[in-house]
Design a protein around this motif. Structure first.
Motif, PDB file in Angstrom:
ATOM      1  N   TRP A 150       0.798  -1.218   0.000  1.00 27.56           N
ATOM      2  CA  TRP A 150       0.000   0.000   0.000  1.00 27.56           C
ATOM      3  C   TRP A 150       0.838   1.279   0.000  1.00 27.56           C
ATOM      4  O   TRP A 150       0.364   2.332  -0.431  1.00 27.56           O
ATOM      5  CB  TRP A 150      -0.919   0.023   1.223  1.00 27.56           C
ATOM      6  CG  TRP A 150      -2.005  -1.033   1.181  1.00 27.56           C
ATOM      7  CD1 TRP A 150      -2.351  -1.813   0.118  1.00 27.56           C
ATOM      8  CD2 TRP A 150      -2.864  -1.395   2.258  1.00 27.56           C
ATOM      9  NE1 TRP A 150      -3.375  -2.658   0.454  1.00 27.56           N
ATOM     10  CE2 TRP A 150      -3.724  -2.429   1.779  1.00 27.56           C
ATOM     11  CE3 TRP A 150      -3.018  -0.979   3.579  1.00 27.56           C
ATOM     12  CZ2 TRP A 150      -4.698  -3.019   2.555  1.00 27.56           C
ATOM     13  CZ3 TRP A 150      -3.987  -1.574   4.362  1.00 27.56           C
ATOM     14  CH2 TRP A 150      -4.822  -2.586   3.854  1.00 27.56           C
ATOM     15  N   SER A 151       2.039   1.190   0.518  1.00 27.11           N
ATOM     16  CA  SER A 151       2.816   2.419   0.697  1.00 27.11           C
ATOM     17  C   SER A 151       3.516   2.846  -0.603  1.00 27.11           C
ATOM     18  O   SER A 151       4.045   2.011  -1.341  1.00 27.11           O
ATOM     19  CB  SER A 151       3.856   2.214   1.803  1.00 27.11           C
ATOM     20  OG  SER A 151       4.637   3.374   1.948  1.00 27.11           O
ATOM     21  N   ASP A 152       3.491   4.164  -0.859  1.00 27.32           N
ATOM     22  CA  ASP A 152       4.241   4.741  -1.974  1.00 27.32           C
ATOM     23  C   ASP A 152       5.601   5.265  -1.516  1.00 27.32           C
ATOM     24  O   ASP A 152       6.381   5.782  -2.318  1.00 27.32           O
ATOM     25  CB  ASP A 152       3.454   5.896  -2.603  1.00 27.32           C
ATOM     26  CG  ASP A 152       2.150   5.408  -3.248  1.00 27.32           C
ATOM     27  OD1 ASP A 152       2.153   4.278  -3.778  1.00 27.32           O
ATOM     28  OD2 ASP A 152       1.154   6.157  -3.205  1.00 27.32           O
ATOM     29  N   ASP A 153       5.850   5.132  -0.235  1.00 24.73           N
ATOM     30  CA  ASP A 153       7.115   5.626   0.334  1.00 24.73           C
ATOM     31  C   ASP A 153       8.273   4.753  -0.155  1.00 24.73           C
ATOM     32  O   ASP A 153       8.203   3.520  -0.094  1.00 24.73           O
ATOM     33  CB  ASP A 153       7.030   5.560   1.864  1.00 24.73           C
ATOM     34  CG  ASP A 153       8.168   6.308   2.546  1.00 24.73           C
ATOM     35  OD1 ASP A 153       9.317   6.173   2.074  1.00 24.73           O
ATOM     36  OD2 ASP A 153       7.897   7.006   3.539  1.00 24.73           O
ATOM     37  N   PRO A 154       9.337   5.341  -0.648  1.00 24.58           N
ATOM     38  CA  PRO A 154      10.499   4.545  -1.090  1.00 24.58           C
ATOM     39  C   PRO A 154      11.144   3.750   0.048  1.00 24.58           C
ATOM     40  O   PRO A 154      11.899   2.815  -0.188  1.00 24.58           O
ATOM     41  CB  PRO A 154      11.464   5.589  -1.647  1.00 24.58           C
ATOM     42  CG  PRO A 154      11.037   6.879  -1.040  1.00 24.58           C
ATOM     43  CD  PRO A 154       9.558   6.795  -0.864  1.00 24.58           C
ATOM     44  N   HIS A 155      10.820   4.144   1.277  1.00 24.38           N
ATOM     45  CA  HIS A 155      11.377   3.430   2.430  1.00 24.38           C
ATOM     46  C   HIS A 155      10.387   2.414   2.997  1.00 24.38           C
ATOM     47  O   HIS A 155      10.498   2.010   4.154  1.00 24.38           O
ATOM     48  CB  HIS A 155      11.764   4.434   3.525  1.00 24.38           C
ATOM     49  CG  HIS A 155      12.754   5.469   3.070  1.00 24.38           C
ATOM     50  ND1 HIS A 155      14.050   5.166   2.729  1.00 24.38           N
ATOM     51  CD2 HIS A 155      12.609   6.814   2.890  1.00 24.38           C
ATOM     52  CE1 HIS A 155      14.679   6.258   2.356  1.00 24.38           C
ATOM     53  NE2 HIS A 155      13.836   7.283   2.438  1.00 24.38           N
ATOM     54  N   ALA A 156       9.407   2.015   2.191  1.00 27.12           N
ATOM     55  CA  ALA A 156       8.370   1.095   2.661  1.00 27.12           C
ATOM     56  C   ALA A 156       8.963  -0.232   3.122  1.00 27.12           C
ATOM     57  O   ALA A 156       8.470  -0.844   4.075  1.00 27.12           O
ATOM     58  CB  ALA A 156       7.340   0.859   1.557  1.00 27.12           C
ATOM     59  N   GLN A 157      10.005  -0.696   2.434  1.00 30.16           N
ATOM     60  CA  GLN A 157      10.624  -1.964   2.811  1.00 30.16           C
ATOM     61  C   GLN A 157      11.142  -1.913   4.246  1.00 30.16           C
ATOM     62  O   GLN A 157      10.911  -2.822   5.042  1.00 30.16           O
ATOM     63  CB  GLN A 157      11.764  -2.297   1.853  1.00 30.16           C
ATOM     64  CG  GLN A 157      12.526  -3.583   2.183  1.00 30.16           C
ATOM     65  CD  GLN A 157      11.708  -4.831   1.938  1.00 30.16           C
ATOM     66  OE1 GLN A 157      10.696  -4.792   1.238  1.00 30.16           O
ATOM     67  NE2 GLN A 157      12.126  -5.944   2.534  1.00 30.16           N
ATOM     68  N   ALA A 158      11.821  -0.831   4.570  1.00 36.65           N
ATOM     69  CA  ALA A 158      12.361  -0.679   5.922  1.00 36.65           C
ATOM     70  C   ALA A 158      11.238  -0.533   6.939  1.00 36.65           C
ATOM     71  O   ALA A 158      11.299  -1.090   8.049  1.00 36.65           O
ATOM     72  CB  ALA A 158      13.288   0.533   5.980  1.00 36.65           C
ATOM     73  N   ALA A 159      10.193   0.207   6.542  1.00 37.74           N
ATOM     74  CA  ALA A 159       9.055   0.381   7.447  1.00 37.74           C
ATOM     75  C   ALA A 159       8.364  -0.955   7.732  1.00 37.74           C
ATOM     76  O   ALA A 159       7.963  -1.237   8.867  1.00 37.74           O
ATOM     77  CB  ALA A 159       8.064   1.374   6.856  1.00 37.74           C
ATOM     78  N   ALA A 160       8.238  -1.783   6.689  1.00 34.00           N
ATOM     79  CA  ALA A 160       7.612  -3.094   6.865  1.00 34.00           C
ATOM     80  C   ALA A 160       8.446  -3.973   7.785  1.00 34.00           C
ATOM     81  O   ALA A 160       7.915  -4.684   8.651  1.00 34.00           O
ATOM     82  CB  ALA A 160       7.431  -3.764   5.512  1.00 34.00           C
ATOM     83  N   GLN A 161       9.758  -3.928   7.601  1.00 32.34           N
ATOM     84  CA  GLN A 161      10.633  -4.733   8.454  1.00 32.34           C
ATOM     85  C   GLN A 161      10.583  -4.257   9.901  1.00 32.34           C
ATOM     86  O   GLN A 161      10.590  -5.079  10.833  1.00 32.34           O
ATOM     87  CB  GLN A 161      12.066  -4.678   7.920  1.00 32.34           C
ATOM     88  CG  GLN A 161      12.242  -5.407   6.596  1.00 32.34           C
ATOM     89  CD  GLN A 161      13.646  -5.222   6.021  1.00 32.34           C
ATOM     90  OE1 GLN A 161      14.419  -4.396   6.494  1.00 32.34           O
ATOM     91  NE2 GLN A 161      13.969  -6.016   5.005  1.00 32.34           N
ATOM     92  N   ASP A 162      10.513  -2.954  10.093  1.00 33.13           N
ATOM     93  CA  ASP A 162      10.399  -2.415  11.453  1.00 33.13           C
ATOM     94  C   ASP A 162       9.095  -2.850  12.103  1.00 33.13           C
ATOM     95  O   ASP A 162       9.055  -3.163  13.304  1.00 33.13           O
ATOM     96  CB  ASP A 162      10.479  -0.882  11.421  1.00 33.13           C
ATOM     97  CG  ASP A 162      11.879  -0.369  11.111  1.00 33.13           C
ATOM     98  OD1 ASP A 162      12.829  -1.180  11.200  1.00 33.13           O
ATOM     99  OD2 ASP A 162      12.017   0.821  10.764  1.00 33.13           O
ATOM    100  N   TYR A 163       8.036  -2.852  11.286  1.00 29.87           N
ATOM    101  CA  TYR A 163       6.726  -3.277  11.797  1.00 29.87           C
ATOM    102  C   TYR A 163       6.797  -4.723  12.294  1.00 29.87           C
ATOM    103  O   TYR A 163       6.325  -5.054  13.389  1.00 29.87           O
ATOM    104  CB  TYR A 163       5.684  -3.143  10.691  1.00 29.87           C
ATOM    105  CG  TYR A 163       4.308  -3.646  11.056  1.00 29.87           C
ATOM    106  CD1 TYR A 163       3.379  -2.798  11.660  1.00 29.87           C
ATOM    107  CD2 TYR A 163       3.923  -4.961  10.793  1.00 29.87           C
ATOM    108  CE1 TYR A 163       2.116  -3.254  12.002  1.00 29.87           C
ATOM    109  CE2 TYR A 163       2.670  -5.428  11.134  1.00 29.87           C
ATOM    110  CZ  TYR A 163       1.773  -4.579  11.732  1.00 29.87           C
ATOM    111  OH  TYR A 163       0.526  -5.037  12.076  1.00 29.87           O
ATOM    112  N   ALA A 164       7.388  -5.604  11.484  1.00 30.65           N
ATOM    113  CA  ALA A 164       7.491  -7.011  11.853  1.00 30.65           C
ATOM    114  C   ALA A 164       8.390  -7.197  13.072  1.00 30.65           C
ATOM    115  O   ALA A 164       8.091  -7.997  13.968  1.00 30.65           O
ATOM    116  CB  ALA A 164       8.017  -7.830  10.679  1.00 30.65           C
ATOM    117  N   ALA A 165       9.493  -6.452  13.111  1.00 31.13           N
ATOM    118  CA  ALA A 165      10.416  -6.569  14.247  1.00 31.13           C
ATOM    119  C   ALA A 165       9.745  -6.122  15.543  1.00 31.13           C
ATOM    120  O   ALA A 165       9.939  -6.734  16.604  1.00 31.13           O
ATOM    121  CB  ALA A 165      11.671  -5.746  13.983  1.00 31.13           C
TER     122      ALA A 165
END
Length: 338
Positions: free
Chosen positions: A213-228
């Motif tokens: 859903w995210s258009d943020d180029p840092h979405a990958q890092a945000a997703a990993q932070d969410y899971a962590a």
């Protein structure tokens, strides 16, 4: 909750079918009752065949007399294969098995019911029989279904818990159920040589949604932070649960087994059976998922699927406040043998 100790076990009930196949069950039940300082009752239920009344009439006796004779034969047969040093109370009831067992457990305030698991006939893999499923669903106290070839000692136990209380409909009920699951695992453990895996299957469904859903180029890092973050939160909750269980065991003077927190990512339907096989566990302790105080509560879909996919012994634990859909008998009622 940490300084109150484990709930005492006063009464253990073992369900006997009246055959020598129950020898393993009796050994396990006797050892379990002795370790926990509980009294042991052997309960056997006779289900009269449909033609019982006609057969009794043809034999020239009343149905009550015929059933009484069956009960005495069953009692004598059970006594014939009891060890000499074991002299438990023996109760013979007449009626539908699961109904009689549940009503007896309620009336006698049983703390644990043990029974040899019965497979459905004609199947290539083990599935619990209808009677067993009724007990798993409707008996208010923990039900321990032992595989016919089960060892009398428990060296590896898996206690399946769900520490994700944030999304629970009744967080307090789920927390109480987790405690009850671990307490049951501690009770059935054979001693300090037993290992209990407090297993929580976790996932972070929002991780993939963030990426999609995210258009943020840092979405990958945000997703990993969410899971962590989700993983750390579950790990902390699981660690607290294990520490509290150890404190309750110590407060009860119990020689506790080693309890290890196990956090595994994935769905419970896959993780739990896989883990049971990996550690070669003798027994799975699992809670039923239900609202409290509702008649007709059934095992949750996930628990039901897991129970139908395991090959080890199983202890099913109800949540606090569980109400059995089977009404208890009035104190003067019942169908005991004389």
């Amino acid at each position: 909750m940490t300084d109150t100790g484990l709930r005492p076990l006063n009464h253990v009930v073992a369900i006997c079918g009246g055959s020598e196949a129950d020898r393993g069950l009796l050994a396990a039940a006797a050892g379990f009752a002795e370790r926990n300082g509980a009294r042991l009752t052997l309960l056997s239920v006779i289900e009269p065949p449909a033609e019982a009344k006609a057969a009794a009439r043809a034999a020239g006796v009343s149905l009550d007399v015929a059933l009484e004779r069956l009960a005495e034969e069953r009692r004598a047969h059970i006594r014939s294969f009891l060890p000499r040093d074991l002299d438990p109370r023996i109760e013979i009831r007449t009626g539908r098995r699961f109904v009689e067992v549940v009503q007896f457990a309620i009336a006698e305030q049983a703390d644990f019911v043990l029974k040899t698991a019965e497979p459905l006939a004609g199947l290539q893999r083990f599935l619990f029989s209808s009677t067993d499923h009724h007990l798993l669903r409707k008996c208010p106290c923990p039900v321990w279904l032992l595989q016919p070839d089960a060892s009398t000692t428990q060296r590896r136990i898996v206690a399946a818990v769900d520490v994700d209380t944030q999304g629970a409909e009744e967080p307090g009920t789920l927390s109480g159920l987790n405690r009850s699951v671990l307490d049951a695992a501690l009770r059935i453990a054979s001693g300090p040589d037993t290992t209990v895996d407090a297993l929580h299957a976790w996932d972070a469904a929002g991780e993939d949604l963030i990426r999609r859903w995210s258009d943020d180029p840092h979405a990958q890092a945000a997703a990993q932070d969410y899971a962590a973050t989700a993983q750390n939160r579950r790990a902390g909750a699981l660690g607290d649960l294990v520490d509290e269980a150890a404190a309750r065991a110590a407060a009860s003077g119990l020689t506790a087994p080693r309890v290890l927190p196990r956090l595994e990512r994935g769905g419970a339907r896959r993780i739990i059976p896989e883990w049971l096989g990996k550690v070669e566990a003798e027994t799975l302790v699992i809670g039923t998922v239900a609202r409290t105080g509702v008649l007709g509560v059934i095992i949750g879909n996930t628990s039901e699927d897991i129970l139908n996919s395991v090959a080890c012994s199983v202890v099913a634990v109800k949540p606090p406040g569980f109400v059995s859909p089977i009404a208890p008998l009035p104190s003067s009622a019942g169908t005991p043998s004389r």
